[in-house]
Design a protein around this motif. Structure first.
Motif, PDB file in Angstrom:
ATOM      1  N   VAL A 150       2.144  11.146   7.420  1.00  0.00           N
ATOM      2  CA  VAL A 150       2.212   9.668   6.701  1.00  0.00           C
ATOM      3  C   VAL A 150       2.768   8.829   6.634  1.00  0.00           C
ATOM      4  O   VAL A 150       2.307   7.459   7.005  1.00  0.00           O
ATOM      5  CB  VAL A 150       0.408  10.651   6.235  1.00  0.00           C
ATOM      6  CG1 VAL A 150      -0.216   8.978   5.356  1.00  0.00           C
ATOM      7  CG2 VAL A 150      -0.086  11.053   6.401  1.00  0.00           C
ATOM      8  N   ASN A 151       3.128   9.551   6.395  1.00  0.00           N
ATOM      9  CA  ASN A 151       4.673   8.439   4.845  1.00  0.00           C
ATOM     10  C   ASN A 151       4.969   7.637   5.933  1.00  0.00           C
ATOM     11  O   ASN A 151       5.723   6.253   6.449  1.00  0.00           O
ATOM     12  CB  ASN A 151       5.380   9.073   3.906  1.00  0.00           C
ATOM     13  CG  ASN A 151       4.888   9.344   2.826  1.00  0.00           C
ATOM     14  OD1 ASN A 151       3.290   8.785   2.441  1.00  0.00           O
ATOM     15  ND2 ASN A 151       5.240  10.676   2.126  1.00  0.00           N
ATOM     16  N   ASP A 201      -5.179   8.800  10.830  1.00  0.00           N
ATOM     17  CA  ASP A 201      -6.106   9.739   9.971  1.00  0.00           C
ATOM     18  C   ASP A 201      -4.591   9.125   9.369  1.00  0.00           C
ATOM     19  O   ASP A 201      -5.071   9.197   7.961  1.00  0.00           O
ATOM     20  CB  ASP A 201      -5.942  11.263  10.327  1.00  0.00           C
ATOM     21  CG  ASP A 201      -7.581  11.784  10.793  1.00  0.00           C
ATOM     22  OD1 ASP A 201      -8.038  10.784  10.635  1.00  0.00           O
ATOM     23  OD2 ASP A 201      -7.584  13.071  10.655  1.00  0.00           O
ATOM     24  N   THR A 257      -5.711   5.331   8.205  1.00  0.00           N
ATOM     25  CA  THR A 257      -6.115   5.304   7.274  1.00  0.00           C
ATOM     26  C   THR A 257      -6.117   5.805   5.814  1.00  0.00           C
ATOM     27  O   THR A 257      -5.979   4.824   5.460  1.00  0.00           O
ATOM     28  CB  THR A 257      -7.623   6.091   7.585  1.00  0.00           C
ATOM     29  OG1 THR A 257      -7.318   5.901   9.382  1.00  0.00           O
ATOM     30  CG2 THR A 257      -8.997   5.823   6.648  1.00  0.00           C
ATOM     31  N   GLU A 258      -5.007   6.483   6.201  1.00  0.00           N
ATOM     32  CA  GLU A 258      -4.452   6.612   4.606  1.00  0.00           C
ATOM     33  C   GLU A 258      -4.372   5.287   3.727  1.00  0.00           C
ATOM     34  O   GLU A 258      -3.766   5.485   2.893  1.00  0.00           O
ATOM     35  CB  GLU A 258      -3.777   7.931   4.389  1.00  0.00           C
ATOM     36  CG  GLU A 258      -4.449   9.169   4.111  1.00  0.00           C
ATOM     37  CD  GLU A 258      -3.550  10.119   4.079  1.00  0.00           C
ATOM     38  OE1 GLU A 258      -2.631  10.017   3.148  1.00  0.00           O
ATOM     39  OE2 GLU A 258      -3.224  11.114   4.729  1.00  0.00           O
ATOM     40  N   THR A 259      -2.735   4.604   4.701  1.00  0.00           N
ATOM     41  CA  THR A 259      -2.323   3.774   4.210  1.00  0.00           C
ATOM     42  C   THR A 259      -3.308   2.240   3.714  1.00  0.00           C
ATOM     43  O   THR A 259      -3.550   1.708   3.345  1.00  0.00           O
ATOM     44  CB  THR A 259      -1.421   3.234   5.403  1.00  0.00           C
ATOM     45  OG1 THR A 259      -0.434   3.591   5.372  1.00  0.00           O
ATOM     46  CG2 THR A 259      -0.913   1.752   5.037  1.00  0.00           C
ATOM     47  N   LEU A 260      -4.597   2.866   4.853  1.00  0.00           N
ATOM     48  CA  LEU A 260      -5.654   1.146   5.142  1.00  0.00           C
ATOM     49  C   LEU A 260      -6.073   1.318   3.264  1.00  0.00           C
ATOM     50  O   LEU A 260      -6.437   0.461   2.437  1.00  0.00           O
ATOM     51  CB  LEU A 260      -6.699   1.483   6.196  1.00  0.00           C
ATOM     52  CG  LEU A 260      -5.602   0.933   7.583  1.00  0.00           C
ATOM     53  CD1 LEU A 260      -7.240   0.706   8.095  1.00  0.00           C
ATOM     54  CD2 LEU A 260      -5.014  -0.460   7.235  1.00  0.00           C
ATOM     55  N   LEU A 261      -6.297   2.537   3.650  1.00  0.00           N
ATOM     56  CA  LEU A 261      -7.579   2.990   2.312  1.00  0.00           C
ATOM     57  C   LEU A 261      -6.829   3.188   0.967  1.00  0.00           C
ATOM     58  O   LEU A 261      -6.554   3.185  -0.478  1.00  0.00           O
ATOM     59  CB  LEU A 261      -7.533   4.287   1.793  1.00  0.00           C
ATOM     60  CG  LEU A 261      -9.082   4.321   2.900  1.00  0.00           C
ATOM     61  CD1 LEU A 261      -9.720   5.953   3.020  1.00  0.00           C
ATOM     62  CD2 LEU A 261     -10.451   3.424   2.683  1.00  0.00           C
ATOM     63  N   GLY A 262      -4.808   3.041   1.037  1.00  0.00           N
ATOM     64  CA  GLY A 262      -4.208   2.843  -0.288  1.00  0.00           C
ATOM     65  C   GLY A 262      -3.804   0.989  -0.555  1.00  0.00           C
ATOM     66  O   GLY A 262      -3.715   1.013  -1.826  1.00  0.00           O
ATOM     67  N   ALA A 263      -4.207   0.161   0.559  1.00  0.00           N
ATOM     68  CA  ALA A 263      -4.068  -1.053  -0.322  1.00  0.00           C
ATOM     69  C   ALA A 263      -5.732  -1.453  -0.573  1.00  0.00           C
ATOM     70  O   ALA A 263      -5.178  -2.202  -2.063  1.00  0.00           O
ATOM     71  CB  ALA A 263      -4.096  -1.987   1.168  1.00  0.00           C
ATOM     72  N   LYS A 285       0.709  18.468  10.445  1.00  0.00           N
ATOM     73  CA  LYS A 285       0.073  17.261   9.451  1.00  0.00           C
ATOM     74  C   LYS A 285       0.032  17.232   8.456  1.00  0.00           C
ATOM     75  O   LYS A 285       0.089  17.622   7.541  1.00  0.00           O
ATOM     76  CB  LYS A 285      -1.564  17.094   9.168  1.00  0.00           C
ATOM     77  CG  LYS A 285      -2.102  15.915   8.510  1.00  0.00           C
ATOM     78  CD  LYS A 285      -3.281  15.387   8.351  1.00  0.00           C
ATOM     79  CE  LYS A 285      -3.942  13.834   8.050  1.00  0.00           C
ATOM     80  NZ  LYS A 285      -2.972  13.737   6.567  1.00  0.00           N
ATOM     81  N   THR A 342       1.444   1.027  10.533  1.00  0.00           N
ATOM     82  CA  THR A 342       0.129   0.469   9.994  1.00  0.00           C
ATOM     83  C   THR A 342       0.475  -0.646   9.885  1.00  0.00           C
ATOM     84  O   THR A 342      -0.110  -1.507  10.297  1.00  0.00           O
ATOM     85  CB  THR A 342      -0.396   1.716   8.501  1.00  0.00           C
ATOM     86  OG1 THR A 342      -0.291   2.679   9.827  1.00  0.00           O
ATOM     87  CG2 THR A 342      -1.677   1.360   8.494  1.00  0.00           C
ATOM     88  N   LYS A 343       1.576  -1.129   8.435  1.00  0.00           N
ATOM     89  CA  LYS A 343       0.945  -2.366   7.942  1.00  0.00           C
ATOM     90  C   LYS A 343       1.986  -3.555   8.785  1.00  0.00           C
ATOM     91  O   LYS A 343       1.104  -4.456   8.671  1.00  0.00           O
ATOM     92  CB  LYS A 343       2.148  -2.445   6.508  1.00  0.00           C
ATOM     93  CG  LYS A 343       1.768  -1.879   5.456  1.00  0.00           C
ATOM     94  CD  LYS A 343       2.902  -0.912   4.557  1.00  0.00           C
ATOM     95  CE  LYS A 343       2.985   0.090   3.097  1.00  0.00           C
ATOM     96  NZ  LYS A 343       3.666   0.477   2.259  1.00  0.00           N
ATOM     97  N   GLU A 344       2.903  -2.816   9.547  1.00  0.00           N
ATOM     98  CA  GLU A 344       2.834  -4.233  10.563  1.00  0.00           C
ATOM     99  C   GLU A 344       1.932  -4.574  11.346  1.00  0.00           C
ATOM    100  O   GLU A 344       2.091  -5.900  12.362  1.00  0.00           O
ATOM    101  CB  GLU A 344       4.309  -3.570  11.088  1.00  0.00           C
ATOM    102  CG  GLU A 344       5.025  -4.749  12.233  1.00  0.00           C
ATOM    103  CD  GLU A 344       4.603  -4.499  13.758  1.00  0.00           C
ATOM    104  OE1 GLU A 344       4.031  -5.625  14.423  1.00  0.00           O
ATOM    105  OE2 GLU A 344       4.061  -3.750  14.135  1.00  0.00           O
ATOM    106  N   ALA A 387       3.451   4.655   7.575  1.00  0.00           N
ATOM    107  CA  ALA A 387       3.115   3.120   6.521  1.00  0.00           C
ATOM    108  C   ALA A 387       3.362   2.628   6.941  1.00  0.00           C
ATOM    109  O   ALA A 387       3.101   1.090   7.537  1.00  0.00           O
ATOM    110  CB  ALA A 387       3.558   3.734   5.256  1.00  0.00           C
ATOM    111  N   SER A 431       0.538  -1.003   0.133  1.00  0.00           N
ATOM    112  CA  SER A 431       0.076  -0.053   0.238  1.00  0.00           C
ATOM    113  C   SER A 431       0.855   1.080   0.172  1.00  0.00           C
ATOM    114  O   SER A 431       2.224   1.634   0.308  1.00  0.00           O
ATOM    115  CB  SER A 431      -1.021   0.096   1.491  1.00  0.00           C
ATOM    116  OG  SER A 431      -1.451   0.948   1.392  1.00  0.00           O
ATOM    117  N   LYS A 432       0.720   2.382  -0.885  1.00  0.00           N
ATOM    118  CA  LYS A 432       1.177   3.409  -0.779  1.00  0.00           C
ATOM    119  C   LYS A 432      -0.058   4.484  -0.386  1.00  0.00           C
ATOM    120  O   LYS A 432      -1.544   4.235  -0.023  1.00  0.00           O
ATOM    121  CB  LYS A 432       1.517   4.444  -1.353  1.00  0.00           C
ATOM    122  CG  LYS A 432       2.488   3.587  -2.401  1.00  0.00           C
ATOM    123  CD  LYS A 432       3.172   4.269  -3.501  1.00  0.00           C
ATOM    124  CE  LYS A 432       4.537   3.422  -3.744  1.00  0.00           C
ATOM    125  NZ  LYS A 432       4.353   2.080  -3.984  1.00  0.00           N
TER     126      LYS A 432
END
Lengths: 180, 289
Positions: free
Chosen positions: B180-181, B61, B64-70, B175, B187-189, B184, A129-130
């Protein structure tokens, strides 16, 4: 519109996928088949462990079920598992991941065809994901207001009530208490 | 309901740093601290402080950007708005009714749902597809709301050493995409590993109650779990869900003990099947080969 097209295609697709399958389940252990959804209701019969049943409807902690000889009654939801009994779970005894009303369960190795293909959310896709700010910003536009939430609750006749949390042992948690 | 886990963590970490500092003081028998970055440790300890709500929301937030990136949002405005009114009604019965709650259906056929710190909930189209009615949806959302109320994900992220450094960035208040990066990877972990099982069991117990407080048939969540308990665990559609959560059968067994039969008195409330089926009708249209 795409959605309008789907409305026309839906019946044909259901025909392709076979008739909607009735939901089935089986008893986890010997279970009373009750005449009504109450613990003190008459027991119509005792269902042995792994009795296969058809699910008719859900009613709180109860499920109305039909036995193979067409006898109707109620069993506790938590005494049942959906799908076929473990010994019968070969290639087609599982609950469909496509939801109720879809075709009968399929072998997990079979590819299911959906418009645009299957959209996953696997661990690999998560790792790849990005961050997507555009989708995040879009999500925010769908936020509901408290008034909208209240209106919906009134529409479907929901009434808020005070209920305490329960601990692992089934006892009400006094310290967390009920929200007033 | 405030987190009760932060203070012991901070105390332990401070004790650890103090111990290291004492050792560095040159006492006999101490070990060489030349390769230990005390500043780094102190920063990590700072990261274990109680996170103020605005920062929690910023973190959520970014997550969430990372979840919606997937997987992006499901393209269905009516469905998104519906899940938001149901979700907000449920969340407002929790101990954190005034968070900026957002609910989103993503365009994934896989069965799952995710909560982020601060009140963002993402549920997959595949999850909604296996639900029978709105009371089941309310139960699933109640489970996710409970994770936010108890700060399960936030606390799990704080156990990550690198997260302490990230918190300094959040504390700065702006923010930005760098933050956010930076979120990431953790979040993934976390979302690939999942929470502690005890957190999931707690969210089940609380989710049932929050849905009941909202006036729904409280047996919605158990009913949804019962469906999941019948799904082939080898199916790719549930692989990540089953990896990151206790088996649905184990969750049902725990709920059976926690709810017992004395909970029958709370039964009642609509399942709201018709409206749920009407609004989710479009995503249910699938065809087998």
């Amino acid at each position: 519109m795409k959605h309008e097209l789907w409305r026309w295609l839906a019946p044909a697709l259901f025909l392709m996928s076979g008739a909607a399958a009735a939901e089935t389940g089986y008893t986890l252990q010997q279970t009373d088949l009750k005449a009504k959804p109450f613990l003190d209701a008459d027991t119509r019969t005792k269902l042995p462990e792994k009795t296969e049943l058809e699910i008719v409807l859900r009613q709180g902690p109860w499920m109305q079920v039909k036995t193979k000889n067409k006898q109707l009654g109620y069993v506790r939801m938590l005494q049942l598992r959906l799908g076929s009994t473990p010994t019968a779970k070969d290639s087609n005894g599982w609950v469909s991941v496509l939801g109720p009303g879809t075709s009968s369960p399929r072998p997990s190795s079979t590819t299911v065809t959906m418009t645009g293909g299957v959209r996953g959310f696997s661990e690999e896709e998560l790792q790849a994901s990005k961050p997507n700010k555009a989708e995040y910003d879009k999500m925010k536009t769908f936020a509901a207001t408290p008034d909208q939430a209240n209106s919906h609750a009134a529409e479907v006749k929901l009434t808020a009530r005070a209920v305490p949390y329960y601990g692992e042992d089934g006892k009400p948690l006094k310290d967390q208490g009920a929200k007033k | 309901m405030r987190s009760v886990y932060a203070v012991p963590g901070i105390l332990l970490s401070l004790m650890f740093v103090t111990l290291l500092a004492a050792c560095a003081g040159g006492g006999k028998g101490g070990f060489n601290l030349q390769n230990v970055d005390i500043n780094q440790l102190v920063q990590n300890v700072k990261g274990l402080r109680e996170v103020p709500e605005p920062e929690e929301i910023q973190i959520g937030d970014g997550v969430t950007e990372t979840l919606l990136g997937a997987r992006p949002l499901q393209d269905d405005v009516e469905l998104q708005r519906y899940v938001n009114v149901v979700g907000l009604w449920v969340a407002r019965q929790s101990e954190r009714p005034n968070l900026p709650w957002h609910f989103a259906v993503n365009d994934s056929d896989y069965i799952n749902a995710f909560a982020t710190p601060g009140g963002n909930i993402v549920i997959t189209k595949g999850m909604i597809r296996v639900l029978h009615n709105e009371s089941e949806l309310a139960g699933v959302l109640g489970h996710e709301v409970s994770h936010v109320v108890r700060k399960h994900h936030l606390n799990a992220m704080r156990k990550n050493a690198a997260f302490g450094l990230l918190m300094q960035g959040v504390q700065a208040g702006s923010k930005n995409q760098d933050l956010v990066n930076a979120l990431a990877a953790p979040t993934k972990e976390l979302y690939a590993r999942g929470l502690d099982k005890s957190d999931e069991f707690e969210a089940d117990r609380m989710g049932v109650i929050i849905a009941a407080r909202a006036g729904y048939d409280p047996w919605g969540l158990p009913s949804a779990l019962q469906t999941l308990a019948g799904v082939n665990p080898d199916d790719t559609y549930v692989k990540l869900l089953f990896k990151t959560h206790p088996a649905p059968s184990a969750r049902l067994e725990k709920l059976a003990v926690a709810l017992g039969t004395n909970f029958d008195s709370v039964t009642g409330g609509p399942q709201s099947t018709d409206q749920f089926l009407r609004i989710t009708d479009r995503i249910r249209i699938v065809a087998a080969k």
